[in-house]
Design a protein around this motif. Structure first.
Motif, short mmCIF file in Angstrom:
data_model
loop_
_atom_site.label_atom_id
_atom_site.label_comp_id
_atom_site.label_asym_id
_atom_site.label_seq_id
_atom_site.Cartn_x
_atom_site.Cartn_y
_atom_site.Cartn_z
N GLU A 1 0.84 -1.21 0.00
CA GLU A 1 0.00 0.00 0.00
C GLU A 1 0.87 1.25 0.00
O GLU A 1 0.55 2.25 -0.60
CB GLU A 1 -0.90 -0.01 1.23
CG GLU A 1 -2.03 -1.00 1.07
CD GLU A 1 -3.03 -0.94 2.19
OE1 GLU A 1 -2.69 -0.45 3.27
OE2 GLU A 1 -4.15 -1.41 1.96
N VAL A 2 2.00 1.16 0.70
CA VAL A 2 2.91 2.31 0.75
C VAL A 2 4.29 1.82 0.31
O VAL A 2 4.69 0.70 0.62
CB VAL A 2 3.02 2.88 2.19
CG1 VAL A 2 3.71 4.22 2.19
CG2 VAL A 2 1.66 2.98 2.84
N ASN A 3 5.01 2.66 -0.40
CA ASN A 3 6.36 2.31 -0.86
C ASN A 3 7.38 3.18 -0.18
O ASN A 3 7.12 4.34 0.12
CB ASN A 3 6.49 2.56 -2.37
CG ASN A 3 5.65 1.60 -3.16
OD1 ASN A 3 5.51 0.44 -2.78
ND2 ASN A 3 5.09 2.07 -4.24
N TYR A 4 8.58 2.62 -0.02
CA TYR A 4 9.68 3.46 0.43
C TYR A 4 10.64 3.57 -0.74
O TYR A 4 11.06 2.54 -1.30
CB TYR A 4 10.38 2.83 1.65
CG TYR A 4 11.50 3.71 2.15
CD1 TYR A 4 11.20 4.90 2.80
CD2 TYR A 4 12.82 3.37 1.93
CE1 TYR A 4 12.21 5.73 3.24
CE2 TYR A 4 13.84 4.21 2.37
CZ TYR A 4 13.52 5.39 3.02
OH TYR A 4 14.52 6.23 3.44
N LYS A 5 10.98 4.78 -1.17
CA LYS A 5 11.96 5.07 -2.24
C LYS A 5 12.29 3.89 -3.18
O LYS A 5 12.54 2.81 -2.71
CB LYS A 5 13.30 5.47 -1.60
CG LYS A 5 13.32 6.80 -0.92
CD LYS A 5 14.73 6.95 -0.33
CE LYS A 5 14.85 8.18 0.53
NZ LYS A 5 16.11 8.19 1.25
N ALA A 6 12.40 4.11 -4.44
CA ALA A 6 12.88 3.14 -5.44
C ALA A 6 12.56 1.67 -5.15
O ALA A 6 13.45 0.84 -5.08
CB ALA A 6 14.40 3.30 -5.58
N THR B 1 19.48 -9.17 -2.34
CA THR B 1 19.30 -7.76 -1.98
C THR B 1 19.47 -6.81 -3.16
O THR B 1 19.99 -7.19 -4.22
CB THR B 1 20.25 -7.39 -0.82
OG1 THR B 1 19.79 -6.20 -0.20
CG2 THR B 1 21.70 -7.22 -1.28
N ASN B 2 19.02 -5.61 -2.93
CA ASN B 2 18.92 -4.58 -3.96
C ASN B 2 19.46 -3.27 -3.36
O ASN B 2 18.68 -2.43 -2.91
CB ASN B 2 17.42 -4.50 -4.32
CG ASN B 2 16.98 -3.34 -5.14
OD1 ASN B 2 15.87 -2.85 -4.96
ND2 ASN B 2 17.79 -2.89 -6.04
N PRO B 3 20.81 -3.13 -3.34
CA PRO B 3 21.37 -1.92 -2.73
C PRO B 3 21.02 -0.67 -3.53
O PRO B 3 20.62 -0.78 -4.70
CB PRO B 3 22.89 -2.17 -2.77
CG PRO B 3 23.11 -3.48 -3.41
CD PRO B 3 21.83 -4.00 -3.94
N PRO B 4 21.16 0.52 -2.96
CA PRO B 4 20.86 1.74 -3.72
C PRO B 4 21.71 1.78 -5.00
O PRO B 4 22.85 1.36 -4.99
CB PRO B 4 21.28 2.85 -2.77
CG PRO B 4 21.29 2.25 -1.41
CD PRO B 4 21.62 0.82 -1.59
N TYR B 5 21.09 2.29 -6.08
CA TYR B 5 21.79 2.35 -7.38
C TYR B 5 22.60 3.61 -7.55
O TYR B 5 23.48 3.68 -8.37
CB TYR B 5 20.78 2.39 -8.52
CG TYR B 5 20.00 1.16 -8.78
CD1 TYR B 5 20.29 -0.04 -8.19
CD2 TYR B 5 18.93 1.21 -9.70
CE1 TYR B 5 19.54 -1.16 -8.46
CE2 TYR B 5 18.19 0.10 -9.98
CZ TYR B 5 18.49 -1.09 -9.35
OH TYR B 5 17.75 -2.19 -9.64
N GLY B 6 22.15 4.63 -6.88
CA GLY B 6 22.89 5.87 -7.06
C GLY B 6 22.12 7.01 -7.69
O GLY B 6 22.67 8.06 -7.96
#
Ligand SMILES: C[S@@+](CC[C@H](N)C(=O)[O-])C[C@H]1O[C@@H](n2cnc3c(N)ncnc32)[C@H](O)[C@@H]1O
Length: 376
Positions: free
Chosen positions: A167-172, A302-307
């Motif tokens: 229902e809610v997303n957090y960034k990317a 896992t899916n680390p931040p892409y930048g």
């Protein structure tokens, strides 16, 4: 039972994963091409595939397929279809289009001609000259490839990645269908610990738990086929009931989901609660630098931040931290999806396997590091 052809569309690079899912569900008569899988099946499979497929994007009903090199050919062939079998008088029918490597390259013209042929045909049956389109949505697609037109009807409606729990997303956030595919590409199973130290909205842990508990991904949402006049609602009810009876409530899981952000953890937790998975996944706020895991044949997906939001150097620093963690966890397997091309250098090791896939329009790589097999 009436024979039909369905097309499961997939993200580019993930066709083999969806093919495996279909085989595991018992389907044999399937044909794979770029981004799609054609399945010879029965009407009830519209409900089954929409409810159960985790890695496909949509399920389309193939209405017809023919060669069309001119607009006249396209019009005539579309006009030949008994459209009242598919579209009710007040349905809000929408025509979508695509074209590749074909003489009819103008997508908007293909859409216009297709719509005109459909309207002319429906007028004959419904004896009206104006379609209000006040009823349920019906998405028809005209898709040309190498001068062959395929006319399909979208049975899913919204993409299958919309499961209804996020229902809610957090960034990317990662697409749910991609997250499920990532899990299916690993050797993880219910007997091993799973960790996602960059869990964000919790998509990977939640999809993993749904796979092992056999929770059908479509149980919480609506599909366009529910409004199709030719689809018996009792079939859908029956298949939904079967899905509920197949849930493995007894399966116990050890899934660790962490993130540096408190907000992300709150969001991920409430997403998991919607599915009743809060006992299977432990959520906690932790920086990757401080993470402490038992060296016990676990699996990190896992899916680390892409930048896009944090700088390139920060991204590389996080990947270096992940590499340090891998050095301390000698029995673990690591699976990392990232758009970062320097990943292996920063992680400190070449992956056993690297798979290119698209997360929406972003080209990403799925680096796979296999640990030793657990001792029995
Ligand atoms: C690309 S997002 C993950 C998205 C997630 N797969 C989803 O579907 O929502 C990367 C996550 O890494 C987290 N993060 C950034 N720096 C971190 C750090 N030092 N330690 C742990 N998590 C971190 C961010 O808060 C963000 O949630």
């Amino acid at each position: 039972m009436e024979k039909i052809k369905l097309i499961a569309t997939t993200n580019m690079g993930l066709e083999a994963v969806t093919k495996r899912e279909l085989i595991d569900l018992g389907y044999e008569d399937i044909k794979v091409s770029d981004g799609k899988i054609e399945i010879n099946c029965e009407l009830k499979d519209i409900a089954i595939l929409n409810l159960k497929l985790r890695t496909a994007e949509r399920v389309l009903l193939l209405i017809d397929s023919f060669r069309a090199e001119t607009f006249e050919e396209l019009f005539n062939k579309v006009f030949e279809i008994r459209w009242w079998d598919y579209i009710a008088k007040d349905d809000n029918f929408i025509i979508q289009g695509r074209s590749r490597k074909s003489k009819l390259f103008s997508i908007s013209d293909c859409q216009r001609i297709t719509e005109k042929a459909i309207i002319e045909k429906l007028k004959m049956k419904y004896k009206i000259s104006w379609f209000e389109k006040s009823g349920p949505r019906v998405k028809i697609e005209v898709s040309l490839l190498n001068d062959i037109a395929e006319i399909t009807m979208d049975t899913s409606g919204d993409g299958l990645h919309k499961r209804g729990y996020r229902e809610v997303n957090y960034k990317a956030p990662l697409s749910e269908t991609i997250a499920a595919s990532l899990v299916k590409l690993t050797f993880w199973n219910k007997d091993r610990i799973l960790s996602d130290p960059f869990c964000g909205s919790g998509t990977i842990p939640i999809e993993a738990a749904m796979i092992e508990k056999n929770i059908a991904p479509g149980l919480m949402r609506k599909f366009d086929f529910e409004n199709f006049t030719f689809f018996d609602p009792d079939i859908f009810k029956e298949e939904k009931k079967k899905c509920y009876s197949e849930i493995k409530y007894d399966v116990k899981l050890e899934i660790l989901a962490s993130d540096v952000s408190y907000k992300a953890i709150q969001i991920a937790k409430s997403n998991a609660e919607i599915l009743g998975l809060d006992e299977d996944i432990s959520f906690f706020q932790k920086d990757i630098k401080d993470i402490d895991l038992p060296d016990d044949y676990g699996v990190i997906i896992t899916n680390p931040p892409y930048g896009e939001r944090i700088g390139k150097e920060d991204v590389e620093e996080l990947n270096i931290e992940l590499g340090k963690l891998a050095k301390t966890l000698k029995t673990w397997s690591f699976y990392i999806i990232t758009a970062n091309e320097n990943f292996e250098k920063n992680f400190g090791r070449k992956a056993h396997r690297n798979r290119k896939l698209y997360n929406g329009r972003i080209k990403t790589y799925y680096y796979q590091y296999y640990g030793p097999k657990p001792k029995r």
